[in-house]
Design a protein around this motif. Structure first.
Motif, PDB file in Angstrom:
ATOM      1  N   GLY A   1       0.840  -1.195   0.000  1.00 17.43           N
ATOM      2  CA  GLY A   1       0.000   0.000   0.000  1.00 17.43           C
ATOM      3  C   GLY A   1       0.871   1.239   0.000  1.00 17.43           C
ATOM      4  O   GLY A   1       1.423   1.627   1.029  1.00 17.43           O
TER       5      GLY A   1
ATOM      6  N   GLY B   1      -0.888  -1.384  -4.852  1.00 15.69           N
ATOM      7  CA  GLY B   1      -1.789  -0.744  -3.911  1.00 15.69           C
ATOM      8  C   GLY B   1      -1.573   0.754  -3.902  1.00 15.69           C
ATOM      9  O   GLY B   1      -0.441   1.224  -3.756  1.00 15.69           O
TER      10      GLY B   1
ATOM     11  N   THR C   1      -5.796   0.703  -1.764  1.00 15.47           N
ATOM     12  CA  THR C   1      -5.528   0.098  -0.455  1.00 15.47           C
ATOM     13  C   THR C   1      -5.958   1.004   0.698  1.00 15.47           C
ATOM     14  O   THR C   1      -6.141   0.530   1.821  1.00 15.47           O
TER      15      THR C   1
END
Length: 801
Positions: free
Chosen positions: A406, A481, A504
């Motif tokens: 992420g 992400g 994300t």
């Protein structure tokens, strides 16, 4: 191996501020025993709870049957820097507070006498996180006893090789099988938990075809038990039972994320590990409740932010049907707070990451591994190296699931220019003394973002710059992400048509705006809002401020929670949760919400993670004649709103939402939704509560097990006799428990409070509060009296059998 729960009757004390020894039951959150400190460093991030150093002791009798047996203790989670002693000899421990580990007691116990297990959880070095962590032994402990020649822990892999026909491959990763055999039995689990034999096989690498297999997915979470037995000369030495599901995963930009051959869009929410008013305690029953609430709210996926999720929560997600992105770390080498995991990353990352994967890989709910969240290192060459190394480590232990990271472009940019190596893991910190002169500060990440504010819009508006900086790290994982960077989806796809993307971390108030784009593009596989459930710490990032139009990242003491969840600390869904569920097609009728009429006309500041403060109520006592701002969220094309039967107009929905204004008078509101052909598709009615105030008490269960662990949540509402909640008439509620139950935690959804979750009274918030009660370990009954001034006392009966 025989696994026995080892949670009961631990002797506990605070090793820094010793206020005496206490008997506690695990899981236990020692942080809740501390006094909150307004002036502590990084206080808002921790909800103003200090850390500490804590000692747990328990006797383990050396049963003569233990002689020549293998004996282990499994600790599913201790926060943090734990040390485990047997009779004052160090036998194990772990730095990371979110990883489970085993301690080998084989041939070390004194047979025929008591042995002392002592655990030290050293969370005194703070700040070490950007949120509330809890302290101590906050997850289960298990005693494991068996033959010295036994199956390895987490050494059995159950892989779905195909679904047409369904074929399971069971691999037993045991180094020495000389003279031993492996036998396998597969049983189907029905809804009541009963097992039905379906197939069997033999061998350390065994393929078994399952006839008429029921496939696992979020809509049909069908499970199987796989028994693996180790035998020697016809005698069973060891057995492991693995509960799993039959399902396959595939992912590509062309077809998106496929489960059992069908494309799935992830309706995701991020969650922290705490359980609201229970702190960090990971009770099995409460983790199951959390999963159920999330599923009923319309989510089909969760992201564990930002650390490995508990075994109990994984079991709940398997059973309930929730997809899981399990996340390993919130930092790598570069620290975000003075004493965080950055101190240990280079030494420990491989054992912590592999422990997460080994824990997860037989759980059908786990569909991907996140190697990090908003890692500052991704802005420099080290980030590229570790992105590759961590992804490869995940694939080494499990090549059936994708990896993801992420990435927040702003953090990557700012992180590349900062150094956080000035703290030592050996520093000793007394948080109470530190607080005497310290000023409360936000976390490094919050300060970074605040400092970077002039650059944020410039960077986020230039996807090409983001791509140039982050491409090497994004290419090192299977799925990219994006945290708060959905403007990059389309241009990055143009430059990288094979890249699979997911949000994300995203803002909940704009889910409806993103969802159409997600549905129309296979390469975008879903969205994870921040956040699905409110959590302790990061205090105030979504708490409204009234009387001013500007505010900072956090809120001052006594703010205790983020205040940004679409589900509050007790499990009640808020307005933005209904908005998302409507956008996803999971909630099928209108939802009326009203901005607080008592703040009508005032300036306000919500912060970045909140889009509305509206609540579903038309009971605003004493507010007659004031302007009411009304928001209606709905499926369909149009909504018409009626006040006391008079139409306020029909309006076209935009991203599932319309707004109205009215003058508040007691009465009713009704919203009617229509499709594009003018056909009525649903309605909602709000009424003003009557004068009488009573308790509406809603226990989730009234008959429980008499095992000392079973528990239930009880919701308490202030309502009229029609059960309409009175949101402006909050009162302090006292709960008295008699009989075979104990009060485990009490609280409300209030994000700003000095009240304790460990007492026996709490003030309602927006008309609601609640509490958990647990059985004492004995059968019988419990009588619970619920009292408040000028309200008739309510008596609740529970039975334990």
């Amino acid at each position: 191996m025989v696994i026995e729960n080892f949670n009961s009757n631990w002797l506990f004390y605070n090793d820094i501020h010793n206020d005496g020894e206490h008997i506690v039951q695990l899981p236990h959150d020692a942080m809740l025993t501390e006094k909150r400190l307004p002036g502590m460093k990084n206080g808002a991030a921790a909800g103003f709870f200090p850390g500490g150093r804590y000692v747990y002791k328990k006797k383990l009798f050396g049963n003569p049957e233990y002689k020549d047996k293998a004996i282990y203790l499994e600790f599913e989670g201790i926060y943090m820097k734990s040390s485990v002693y047997l009779n004052d000899v160090l036998v194990g421990g772990w730095n990371y507070g979110y990883t489970g580990f085993y301690v080998d007691l084989t041939d070390k116990l004194r047979i025929g006498e008591d042995n002392e297990i002592k655990v030290i959880a050293d969370n005194s070095q703070t700040p070490n996180s950007r949120w509330y962590t809890g302290s101590g032994i906050y997850r289960d402990v298990n005693l494991i006893v068996g033959h010295k020649k036994h199956l390895p822990f987490h050494g059995i892999r159950v892989i779905t090789e195909s679904i047409e026909p369904a074929v399971l491959r069971i691999k037993t990763e045991m180094e020495d099988l000389t003279g031993c055999g492996i036998s396998i039995q597969v049983c189907e689990l029905d809804q009541s938990g009963n097992e039905h034999f379906v197939a069997e096989g033999t061998g350390a690498d065994c393929r078994i075809e399952i006839q008429d297999a029921k496939l696992w997915n979020a809509e049909h979470p069908d499970l199987y038990s796989v028994y693996v037995r180790l035998s020697e000369n016809g005698r069973v030495l060891d057995e492991q039972r693995i509960v799993t599901g039959i399902r396959t995963l595939k992912w590509s930009a062309e077809k998106g994320f496929q489960i059992n051959g069908k494309s799935v869009k992830l309706r995701g929410g991020c969650i922290h590990h705490d359980n609201g008013i229970l702190g960090a305690c990971a009770y099995k029953k409460v983790e199951f409740r959390k999963a159920k609430i999330l599923k009923e709210a319309g989510f089909n996926a969760i992201r564990s932010a930002h650390n490995p999720i508990s075994k109990s929560m994984l079991e709940a997600c398997d059973k309930i049907g929730l997809y899981v992105m399990d996340e390993a770390f919130d930092q790598w080498k570069m620290k975000k707070t003075d004493y965080d995991y950055g101190l240990y990353f280079e030494e420990d990352w491989e054992k912590d990451l592999s422990a997460m994967v080994l824990k997860d890989r037989n759980h059908p709910s786990v569909i991907m591994y996140s190697i990090g969240n908003e890692i500052a290192d991704t802005g420099n060459p080290d980030g590229v190296k570790y992105s590759r190394l961590l992804s490869e480590c995940c694939h080494k232990y499990d090549n059936t699931r994708p990896t993801i990271s992420g990435i927040n472009p702003v953090v990557s940019v700012m992180g590349g220019a900062m150094n956080r190596s000035n703290s030592s893991r050996e520093d000793v910190v007394d948080p109470y003394k530190e607080a005497e002169n310290a000023q409360a500060t936000a976390s490094l990440l919050a300060n970074m973002i605040a400092t970077a504010a002039p650059f944020i819009s410039r960077w986020m508006g230039k996807p090409k710059k983001v791509e140039k900086l982050l491409k090497p790290c994004l290419d090192a994982v299977d799925i990219a992400g994006y945290n708060y960077a959905d403007n990059c989806y389309m241009p990055h796809h143009k430059w990288n048509p094979d890249r699979i993307m997911i949000g994300t971390e995203t803002y909940p108030q704009s889910v409806a705006e993103r969802w159409q784009m997600i549905q129309e593009n296979d390469f975008i596989i879903g969205d994870f809002m921040w956040t699905a459930m409110d959590y302790l710490g990061e205090a105030g990032i979504g708490v409204p401020i009234y009387g001013q139009s500007k505010g900072g990242f956090n809120r001052p003491y006594p703010c205790i929670s983020g205040g940004c969840g679409v589900i509050d600390l007790l499990g009640h869904m808020e307005t933005e949760g209904y908005h998302a569920a409507i956008a996803w097609g999971q909630y099928k009728k209108p939802y009326i919400a009203v901005r607080p009429v008592n703040h009508s006309g005032e300036d306000f500041f919500f912060g970045t993670w909140r889009g509305t403060d509206a609540v579903s109520s038309w009971s605003w006592k004493g507010m007659d004649g004031r302007k009411a701002e009304i928001e209606v969220y709905s499926p369909g094309t149009y909504v018409e709103l009626f006040q006391d039967g008079v139409s306020l107009g029909k309006k076209e929905l935009r991203y599932c939402k319309v707004k109205y204004e009215a003058v508040y008078t007691p009465g009713s509101l009704e919203a009617i939704a229509y499709d594009n052909m003018g056909k009525r598709i649903g309605n909602q009615i709000l009424k003003t509560a009557g004068d009488q105030t009573i308790f509406n008490v809603i226990p989730e269960e009234t008959t429980l097990k008499a095992d000392g662990q079973d528990m239930t949540f009880v919701s308490v509402e202030l309502t009229d006799d029609e059960k309409i909640v009175k949101m402006l008439e909050d009162k302090k509620v006292t709960v008295c428990v008699k009989g075979e139950a104990e009060l485990l935690g009490i609280g409300s959804g209030q994000p700003v409070t000095e009240e304790k979750f460990t007492g026996n009274s709490y003030t309602t918030y927006l008309g609601r509060m609640g509490f958990y009660v647990r059985n004492t370990g004995k059968p019988g009954k419990a009588e619970i009296e619920i009292k408040a001034e000028n309200i008739p006392t309510y008596t609740l009966q529970l039975e334990f059998e």
